[in-house]
Design an enzyme around this catalytic site. Structure first.
Site, PDB file in Angstrom:
ATOM      1  N   ARG A 142       0.825  -1.212   0.000  1.00 61.53           N
ATOM      2  CA  ARG A 142       0.000   0.000   0.000  1.00 61.53           C
ATOM      3  C   ARG A 142       0.856   1.258   0.000  1.00 61.53           C
ATOM      4  O   ARG A 142       0.464   2.270  -0.588  1.00 61.53           O
ATOM      5  CB  ARG A 142      -0.954  -0.023   1.194  1.00 61.53           C
ATOM      6  CG  ARG A 142      -2.065  -1.062   1.028  1.00 61.53           C
ATOM      7  CD  ARG A 142      -2.848  -1.314   2.309  1.00 61.53           C
ATOM      8  NE  ARG A 142      -3.256  -0.132   3.012  1.00 61.53           N
ATOM      9  CZ  ARG A 142      -4.515   0.266   3.169  1.00 61.53           C
ATOM     10  NH1 ARG A 142      -5.507  -0.439   2.644  1.00 61.53           N
ATOM     11  NH2 ARG A 142      -4.811   1.352   3.852  1.00 61.53           N
ATOM     12  N   SER A 143       2.025   1.221   0.613  1.00 62.98           N
ATOM     13  CA  SER A 143       2.946   2.366   0.548  1.00 62.98           C
ATOM     14  C   SER A 143       3.392   2.597  -0.887  1.00 62.98           C
ATOM     15  O   SER A 143       3.631   3.732  -1.296  1.00 62.98           O
ATOM     16  CB  SER A 143       4.166   2.129   1.437  1.00 62.98           C
ATOM     17  OG  SER A 143       3.791   1.988   2.780  1.00 62.98           O
ATOM     18  N   ARG A 199       2.003  13.114  -9.502  1.00 60.50           N
ATOM     19  CA  ARG A 199       1.896  14.564  -9.260  1.00 60.50           C
ATOM     20  C   ARG A 199       3.230  15.273  -9.511  1.00 60.50           C
ATOM     21  O   ARG A 199       3.251  16.398 -10.014  1.00 60.50           O
ATOM     22  CB  ARG A 199       1.407  14.847  -7.844  1.00 60.50           C
ATOM     23  CG  ARG A 199      -0.065  14.577  -7.648  1.00 60.50           C
ATOM     24  CD  ARG A 199      -0.929  15.546  -8.454  1.00 60.50           C
ATOM     25  NE  ARG A 199      -2.324  15.331  -8.153  1.00 60.50           N
ATOM     26  CZ  ARG A 199      -3.228  14.939  -9.038  1.00 60.50           C
ATOM     27  NH1 ARG A 199      -2.884  14.705 -10.291  1.00 60.50           N
ATOM     28  NH2 ARG A 199      -4.477  14.777  -8.672  1.00 60.50           N
ATOM     29  N   HIS A 211       3.325  15.869 -13.065  1.00 65.41           N
ATOM     30  CA  HIS A 211       2.457  16.996 -13.419  1.00 65.41           C
ATOM     31  C   HIS A 211       3.122  18.333 -13.102  1.00 65.41           C
ATOM     32  O   HIS A 211       2.826  19.333 -13.751  1.00 65.41           O
ATOM     33  CB  HIS A 211       1.117  16.896 -12.686  1.00 65.41           C
ATOM     34  CG  HIS A 211       0.300  15.729 -13.119  1.00 65.41           C
ATOM     35  ND1 HIS A 211      -0.670  15.166 -12.308  1.00 65.41           N
ATOM     36  CD2 HIS A 211       0.293  14.996 -14.260  1.00 65.41           C
ATOM     37  CE1 HIS A 211      -1.228  14.150 -12.931  1.00 65.41           C
ATOM     38  NE2 HIS A 211      -0.655  14.021 -14.128  1.00 65.41           N
ATOM     39  N   SER A 218       8.460   3.584   2.950  1.00 68.02           N
ATOM     40  CA  SER A 218       8.461   2.340   3.719  1.00 68.02           C
ATOM     41  C   SER A 218       8.215   2.655   5.185  1.00 68.02           C
ATOM     42  O   SER A 218       9.066   3.273   5.830  1.00 68.02           O
ATOM     43  CB  SER A 218       9.802   1.614   3.560  1.00 68.02           C
ATOM     44  OG  SER A 218       9.865   0.479   4.404  1.00 68.02           O
ATOM     45  N   SER A 268       8.257   0.788   7.863  1.00 69.02           N
ATOM     46  CA  SER A 268       9.247   0.190   8.762  1.00 69.02           C
ATOM     47  C   SER A 268      10.672   0.557   8.386  1.00 69.02           C
ATOM     48  O   SER A 268      11.569   0.522   9.224  1.00 69.02           O
ATOM     49  CB  SER A 268       9.120  -1.336   8.736  1.00 69.02           C
ATOM     50  OG  SER A 268       9.513  -1.845   7.461  1.00 69.02           O
ATOM     51  N   SER A 326      -2.203   1.208   8.302  1.00 73.43           N
ATOM     52  CA  SER A 326      -3.116   1.997   7.468  1.00 73.43           C
ATOM     53  C   SER A 326      -2.936   3.493   7.684  1.00 73.43           C
ATOM     54  O   SER A 326      -2.960   4.272   6.728  1.00 73.43           O
ATOM     55  CB  SER A 326      -4.574   1.628   7.749  1.00 73.43           C
ATOM     56  OG  SER A 326      -4.862   0.341   7.255  1.00 73.43           O
ATOM     57  N   GLU A 360       0.008   4.842   5.698  1.00 76.11           N
ATOM     58  CA  GLU A 360      -0.253   4.920   4.264  1.00 76.11           C
ATOM     59  C   GLU A 360      -1.171   6.093   3.933  1.00 76.11           C
ATOM     60  O   GLU A 360      -0.940   6.821   2.963  1.00 76.11           O
ATOM     61  CB  GLU A 360      -0.844   3.595   3.779  1.00 76.11           C
ATOM     62  CG  GLU A 360       0.129   2.445   3.935  1.00 76.11           C
ATOM     63  CD  GLU A 360      -0.489   1.151   4.432  1.00 76.11           C
ATOM     64  OE1 GLU A 360       0.274   0.200   4.667  1.00 76.11           O
ATOM     65  OE2 GLU A 360      -1.732   1.073   4.595  1.00 76.11           O
ATOM     66  N   ASP A 389       0.619  15.010  -0.955  1.00 79.32           N
ATOM     67  CA  ASP A 389      -0.170  16.101  -1.532  1.00 79.32           C
ATOM     68  C   ASP A 389       0.218  17.448  -0.923  1.00 79.32           C
ATOM     69  O   ASP A 389       0.235  18.464  -1.631  1.00 79.32           O
ATOM     70  CB  ASP A 389      -1.667  15.836  -1.364  1.00 79.32           C
ATOM     71  CG  ASP A 389      -2.207  14.841  -2.380  1.00 79.32           C
ATOM     72  OD1 ASP A 389      -1.512  14.564  -3.387  1.00 79.32           O
ATOM     73  OD2 ASP A 389      -3.335  14.350  -2.187  1.00 79.32           O
TER      74      ASP A 389
END
Length: 186
Positions: A46-47, A57, A60, A86, A88, A150, A153, A161
């Site tokens: 997920r990372s 981005r 962009h 990461s 960990s 979670s 992430e 952002d």
């Protein structure tokens, strides 16, 4: 407790973690991005999804970027930057990648919860995001905590952002100027 309550608890957890961010670390990270000849990005799981969104981005914004492992990635050179996400800082494949980068003269930037991790020790700049790694959830049973990293992430997405917003300000970019670099073949 319903979905709305869980959503509110997630937002509160992220807000508390965001309040612990070190802006000087973030500004150092941004300076490294601005000075890099080429930026390579990689994460796992997920990372890895979050860092791919960040790569998009940065593209962009006009930065030369590649996600490690993509067939169109160029050869590295001195002056390039590898950004690793990461929690960990110990993911085996990412440790190996960081070691190879250092041996090739490429700077390593790490977004993590563990500054003193194996990758953190190889990195020239580290941005620490507060949270609990997936193997430490037992330490927070008495208070609200999301499962298996979670919160890290999610905070990655938000922090990436925020870095983009800061870079937009520094580079005098707008959504309109960035959109000109957005993919038109979709």
């Amino acid at each position: 407790m319903g979905v709305q309550d869980h959503t509110i608890n997630i937002l509160r957890e992220l807000e508390q973690n965001a309040l612990k961010l070190d802006d000087s670390q973030a500004q150092n990270f941004i300076a490294r991005i601005r000075n890099a000849k080429h930026i390579f990005l990689q994460g796992a799981g997920r990372s890895g999804i979050a860092i791919r969104a960040f790569a998009n981005r940065l593209l962009h914004l006009g930065f030369p970027v590649s996600v490690v492992g993509e067939i169109s990635s160029p050869h590295t050179k001195s002056g390039d930057l590898l950004i690793i996400g990461s929690g960990s800082g110990e993911t085996a494949s990412l440790k190996s990648l960081a070691q190879k980068a250092v041996e090739s003269g490429v700077d390593v930037g790490l977004v993590t919860m563990k500054k003193d991790s194996s990758i953190g020790k190889l990195a020239s700049c580290v941005l620490v995001l507060p949270g609990t790694v997936k193997t430490e959830n037992h330490r927070q049973r008495e208070q609200f905590s999301q499962p298996m990293g979670s919160a890290f992430e999610q905070l990655c997405f938000i922090t990436y952002d925020a870095i983009v917003l800061e870079l937009m300000q520094q580079l005098d970019e707008t959504s309109e100027t960035m959109f000109k670099r957005h993919a038109d073949f979709e």
